[in-house]
Design a protein around this motif. Structure first.
Motif: not given
Length: 262
Positions: A18-25, A43-57
């Motif tokens: 959810d773009p307007s949901g509480p963010p989890i990084v 498996a996360l609760p519905a309604g979260l904004r979920i952000i993942r990323y690849d660190k440098r390298g």
């Protein structure tokens, strides 16, 4: 494919839910990419904004010349979150990601309202140990370390699964420069004093068979933060979100709900 051009580095990331949901990084470990969390996200609760990323390298992010500092790694995700307009996130970091979580929580309290320090520590290993590992990568590539790393990453039973091969491949396909650069960042980091200054909801997660960051190190680190919680996952090594995803998700979801981050 989403890539944030931050000038000195280009970070690959995903932005789901959810773009307007509480963010989890989520911030992943040395030698892995954002697929580390593939079993946890559904498996996360519905309604979260979920952000993942690849660190440098790592992963599909760019690979600047090594060495890297922990300050640079913290600055990378800080700029990514600013780029995405993310505030008051619940930040989950594993291994080096847990160090990044500590550094960001201290530096930018507006970005992090709760933190999960998973299979990590305020200080991991010694400078001599990391110098040896960096030298080994430069001499023989990551392949020269792979078997030893796998022993620390996973409990013995997991080594007999088909999935084990994929994780070993992920490690060995990490750019040598990226692995060495992030190893240098870990080598130069001691967060005991900064982490002890935190006053936010905090959870430590450890794997009983973790050969990289043993449970006692995780407990010692999370105990620096008043009111924090600690959870031990049995029959899991350094990556319990891979080996025991149902238990990992249960513990994480209890923390998410307990902090009102839903």
């Amino acid at each position: 494919m989403l890539v944030a051009d931050l000038g000195d580095v280009k970070l690959h990331y995903t932005d789901e839910g959810d773009p307007s949901g509480p963010p989890i990084v989520f911030s992943n470990s040395l030698g892995t990419d954002l697929r580390l969390w593939d079993k946890i996200v559904p498996a996360l609760p519905a309604g979260l904004r979920i952000i993942r990323y690849d660190k440098r390298g790592h992963g599909l992010s760019s690979c600047p010349p090594a060495p890297y500092s922990m300050g640079a790694l913290v600055n990378d995700v800080e700029r990514l979150m600013d780029h995405l307009g993310v505030r008051d996130a619940l930040f989950v970091g594993l291994s080096i990601g847990g160090m990044i979580a500590q550094g960001l929580s201290v530096k930018r309290p507006d970005l992090v309202r709760a933190v999960v320090i998973s299979n990590s520590g305020a200080k991991i290993g010694t400078k001599e140990m990391w110098d040896e590992r960096i030298a080994a990568v430069k001499a023989g590539g990551i392949e020269s370390l792979a078997d030893a790393v796998m022993t620390r990453w996973f409990a013995p039973a997991f080594h007999r699964t088909d999935e084990f091969t994929a994780w070993r491949n992920m490690l060995t396909r990490t750019p040598d420069e990226g692995y060495a650069g992030c190893s240098a960042a870990i080598s130069g980091t001691d967060f005991y004093t900064p982490t002890a200054s935190l006053r936010i909801p905090a959870l430590g997660i450890a794997g009983s068979e973790d050969g990289s960051t043993p449970p006692d190190l995780v407990r010692e680190t999370i105990d620096l933060i008043p009111g924090s919680r600690f959870a031990l996952i049995r029959k899991a090594g350094h990556l319990p979100c891979v080996e025991q995803p149902e238990e990992y998700a249960r513990i994480l979801n209890d923390f998410i709900k307990g902090t009102g981050h839903v």
